[in-house]
Scaffold this motif. Sequence first.
Motif, PDB file in Angstrom:
ATOM      1  N   GLN A   1     -25.085  -1.325  -3.124  1.00 40.29           N
ATOM      2  CA  GLN A   1     -25.609  -2.371  -2.252  1.00 40.29           C
ATOM      3  C   GLN A   1     -26.221  -3.486  -3.089  1.00 40.29           C
ATOM      4  O   GLN A   1     -27.064  -3.242  -3.937  1.00 40.29           O
ATOM      5  CB  GLN A   1     -26.673  -1.784  -1.327  1.00 40.29           C
ATOM      6  N   VAL A   2     -25.788  -4.685  -2.839  1.00 48.96           N
ATOM      7  CA  VAL A   2     -26.285  -5.840  -3.580  1.00 48.96           C
ATOM      8  C   VAL A   2     -27.657  -6.228  -3.045  1.00 48.96           C
ATOM      9  O   VAL A   2     -27.839  -6.443  -1.855  1.00 48.96           O
ATOM     10  CB  VAL A   2     -25.315  -7.021  -3.439  1.00 48.96           C
ATOM     11  N   GLN A   3     -28.608  -6.295  -3.950  1.00 48.04           N
ATOM     12  CA  GLN A   3     -29.963  -6.640  -3.541  1.00 48.04           C
ATOM     13  C   GLN A   3     -30.671  -7.455  -4.591  1.00 48.04           C
ATOM     14  O   GLN A   3     -30.469  -7.275  -5.799  1.00 48.04           O
ATOM     15  CB  GLN A   3     -30.796  -5.358  -3.331  1.00 48.04           C
ATOM     16  N   LEU A   4     -31.525  -8.364  -4.108  1.00 48.92           N
ATOM     17  CA  LEU A   4     -32.514  -9.027  -4.948  1.00 48.92           C
ATOM     18  C   LEU A   4     -33.871  -8.656  -4.378  1.00 48.92           C
ATOM     19  O   LEU A   4     -34.084  -8.780  -3.162  1.00 48.92           O
ATOM     20  CB  LEU A   4     -32.341 -10.546  -4.924  1.00 48.92           C
ATOM     21  N   VAL A   5     -34.754  -8.231  -5.254  1.00 50.62           N
ATOM     22  CA  VAL A   5     -36.075  -7.813  -4.788  1.00 50.62           C
ATOM     23  C   VAL A   5     -37.140  -8.570  -5.562  1.00 50.62           C
ATOM     24  O   VAL A   5     -37.235  -8.448  -6.791  1.00 50.62           O
ATOM     25  CB  VAL A   5     -36.276  -6.296  -4.969  1.00 50.62           C
ATOM     26  N   GLU A   6     -37.937  -9.348  -4.840  1.00 52.63           N
ATOM     27  CA  GLU A   6     -39.045 -10.072  -5.460  1.00 52.63           C
ATOM     28  C   GLU A   6     -40.301  -9.205  -5.441  1.00 52.63           C
ATOM     29  O   GLU A   6     -40.508  -8.412  -4.524  1.00 52.63           O
ATOM     30  CB  GLU A   6     -39.354 -11.374  -4.720  1.00 52.63           C
ATOM     31  N   SER A   7     -41.126  -9.411  -6.430  1.00 48.32           N
ATOM     32  CA  SER A   7     -42.427  -8.759  -6.480  1.00 48.32           C
ATOM     33  C   SER A   7     -43.367  -9.641  -7.272  1.00 48.32           C
ATOM     34  O   SER A   7     -42.935 -10.601  -7.923  1.00 48.32           O
ATOM     35  CB  SER A   7     -42.331  -7.366  -7.104  1.00 48.32           C
ATOM     36  N   GLY A   8     -44.653  -9.309  -7.208  1.00 50.91           N
ATOM     37  CA  GLY A   8     -45.630 -10.017  -8.017  1.00 50.91           C
ATOM     38  C   GLY A   8     -46.494 -11.006  -7.279  1.00 50.91           C
ATOM     39  O   GLY A   8     -47.419 -11.579  -7.855  1.00 50.91           O
ATOM     40  N   GLY A   9     -46.207 -11.220  -6.025  1.00 53.15           N
ATOM     41  CA  GLY A   9     -47.050 -12.122  -5.249  1.00 53.15           C
ATOM     42  C   GLY A   9     -48.424 -11.531  -5.021  1.00 53.15           C
ATOM     43  O   GLY A   9     -48.673 -10.356  -5.299  1.00 53.15           O
ATOM     44  N   GLY A  10     -49.329 -12.358  -4.530  1.00 54.69           N
ATOM     45  CA  GLY A  10     -50.678 -11.884  -4.258  1.00 54.69           C
ATOM     46  C   GLY A  10     -51.624 -13.021  -4.004  1.00 54.69           C
ATOM     47  O   GLY A  10     -51.207 -14.173  -3.805  1.00 54.69           O
ATOM     48  N   LEU A  11     -52.914 -12.680  -4.036  1.00 55.53           N
ATOM     49  CA  LEU A  11     -53.975 -13.646  -3.790  1.00 55.53           C
ATOM     50  C   LEU A  11     -54.648 -13.996  -5.111  1.00 55.53           C
ATOM     51  O   LEU A  11     -55.075 -13.097  -5.848  1.00 55.53           O
ATOM     52  CB  LEU A  11     -54.993 -13.048  -2.827  1.00 55.53           C
ATOM     53  N   VAL A  12     -54.727 -15.284  -5.412  1.00 56.95           N
ATOM     54  CA  VAL A  12     -55.410 -15.738  -6.616  1.00 56.95           C
ATOM     55  C   VAL A  12     -56.284 -16.936  -6.278  1.00 56.95           C
ATOM     56  O   VAL A  12     -56.058 -17.615  -5.273  1.00 56.95           O
ATOM     57  CB  VAL A  12     -54.423 -16.120  -7.740  1.00 56.95           C
ATOM     58  N   GLN A  13     -57.237 -17.183  -7.128  1.00 55.53           N
ATOM     59  CA  GLN A  13     -58.084 -18.355  -6.968  1.00 55.53           C
ATOM     60  C   GLN A  13     -57.378 -19.585  -7.502  1.00 55.53           C
ATOM     61  O   GLN A  13     -56.448 -19.471  -8.313  1.00 55.53           O
ATOM     62  CB  GLN A  13     -59.395 -18.145  -7.725  1.00 55.53           C
ATOM     63  N   PRO A  14     -57.772 -20.750  -7.046  1.00 57.90           N
ATOM     64  CA  PRO A  14     -57.191 -21.971  -7.618  1.00 57.90           C
ATOM     65  C   PRO A  14     -57.317 -21.964  -9.138  1.00 57.90           C
ATOM     66  O   PRO A  14     -58.365 -21.589  -9.681  1.00 57.90           O
ATOM     67  CB  PRO A  14     -58.034 -23.079  -6.991  1.00 57.90           C
ATOM     68  N   GLY A  15     -56.260 -22.361  -9.791  1.00 54.74           N
ATOM     69  CA  GLY A  15     -56.216 -22.335 -11.243  1.00 54.74           C
ATOM     70  C   GLY A  15     -55.722 -21.027 -11.820  1.00 54.74           C
ATOM     71  O   GLY A  15     -55.494 -20.934 -13.032  1.00 54.74           O
ATOM     72  N   GLY A  16     -55.543 -20.041 -10.977  1.00 54.68           N
ATOM     73  CA  GLY A  16     -55.107 -18.729 -11.427  1.00 54.68           C
ATOM     74  C   GLY A  16     -53.619 -18.656 -11.701  1.00 54.68           C
ATOM     75  O   GLY A  16     -52.884 -19.649 -11.553  1.00 54.68           O
ATOM     76  N   SER A  17     -53.173 -17.463 -12.081  1.00 58.03           N
ATOM     77  CA  SER A  17     -51.783 -17.256 -12.478  1.00 58.03           C
ATOM     78  C   SER A  17     -51.200 -16.025 -11.805  1.00 58.03           C
ATOM     79  O   SER A  17     -51.928 -15.077 -11.483  1.00 58.03           O
ATOM     80  CB  SER A  17     -51.682 -17.072 -13.998  1.00 58.03           C
ATOM     81  N   LEU A  18     -49.907 -16.069 -11.619  1.00 54.93           N
ATOM     82  CA  LEU A  18     -49.136 -14.931 -11.147  1.00 54.93           C
ATOM     83  C   LEU A  18     -47.787 -14.959 -11.838  1.00 54.93           C
ATOM     84  O   LEU A  18     -47.298 -16.036 -12.216  1.00 54.93           O
ATOM     85  CB  LEU A  18     -48.902 -14.999  -9.628  1.00 54.93           C
ATOM     86  N   ARG A  19     -47.185 -13.803 -11.961  1.00 49.34           N
ATOM     87  CA  ARG A  19     -45.796 -13.740 -12.403  1.00 49.34           C
ATOM     88  C   ARG A  19     -44.972 -13.093 -11.312  1.00 49.34           C
ATOM     89  O   ARG A  19     -45.249 -11.959 -10.898  1.00 49.34           O
ATOM     90  CB  ARG A  19     -45.639 -12.948 -13.694  1.00 49.34           C
ATOM     91  N   LEU A  20     -43.977 -13.821 -10.851  1.00 45.51           N
ATOM     92  CA  LEU A  20     -43.065 -13.296  -9.847  1.00 45.51           C
ATOM     93  C   LEU A  20     -41.822 -12.744 -10.526  1.00 45.51           C
ATOM     94  O   LEU A  20     -41.260 -13.394 -11.421  1.00 45.51           O
ATOM     95  CB  LEU A  20     -42.665 -14.397  -8.858  1.00 45.51           C
ATOM     96  N   ASP A  21     -41.415 -11.561 -10.126  1.00 45.27           N
ATOM     97  CA  ASP A  21     -40.213 -10.934 -10.651  1.00 45.27           C
ATOM     98  C   ASP A  21     -39.128 -10.937  -9.582  1.00 45.27           C
ATOM     99  O   ASP A  21     -39.412 -10.741  -8.392  1.00 45.27           O
ATOM    100  CB  ASP A  21     -40.495  -9.491 -11.050  1.00 45.27           C
ATOM    101  N   CYS A  22     -37.914 -11.122 -10.028  1.00 42.59           N
ATOM    102  CA  CYS A  22     -36.744 -11.050  -9.149  1.00 42.59           C
ATOM    103  C   CYS A  22     -35.776 -10.068  -9.810  1.00 42.59           C
ATOM    104  O   CYS A  22     -35.101 -10.412 -10.779  1.00 42.59           O
ATOM    105  CB  CYS A  22     -36.115 -12.425  -8.994  1.00 42.59           C
ATOM    106  N   ALA A  23     -35.739  -8.868  -9.288  1.00 44.91           N
ATOM    107  CA  ALA A  23     -34.913  -7.811  -9.859  1.00 44.91           C
ATOM    108  C   ALA A  23     -33.642  -7.641  -9.048  1.00 44.91           C
ATOM    109  O   ALA A  23     -33.686  -7.549  -7.819  1.00 44.91           O
ATOM    110  CB  ALA A  23     -35.686  -6.506  -9.905  1.00 44.91           C
ATOM    111  N   ALA A  24     -32.519  -7.577  -9.740  1.00 42.04           N
ATOM    112  CA  ALA A  24     -31.238  -7.400  -9.075  1.00 42.04           C
ATOM    113  C   ALA A  24     -30.808  -5.943  -9.147  1.00 42.04           C
ATOM    114  O   ALA A  24     -30.999  -5.273 -10.164  1.00 42.04           O
ATOM    115  CB  ALA A  24     -30.171  -8.269  -9.713  1.00 42.04           C
TER     116      ALA A  24
END
Length: 127
Positions: A1-24
Amino acid sequence: QVQLVESGGGLVQPGGSLRLDCAASGFTLEGYAIGWFRQAPGKEREWVSCITDGDARGSYTDPVKGRFTISRDTAKNTVYLQLNGLKPEDPAVYYCAAEYRPGWGTCGTSDIVYDYWGQGTQVTVSS
């Protein structure tokens, strides 16, 4: 089954950082250009960034230039979107998408060219 799955989102304060992953899964990202889009409540989905297949060259919409960085790891079959300096205008559901576009060409900025989509990951910026 073909899938793309994102992860890494969340709540951060202004100026903060996140890394979003896109796994196939179910297919290899080799030969595919990958795009990231976002959609905030009440707004249309907009293109954020994309990365080409052959030379992994990234492109960005102006509001995120210098803050977001797109990259890909062939061995892990994953594309990343590093979000730095998050601003109040960045919150949205972020989606990754794949378009079969092999080689050292360009990557698409329109959602209509993409073949596969993930389910999205929520990014929230709040103090």
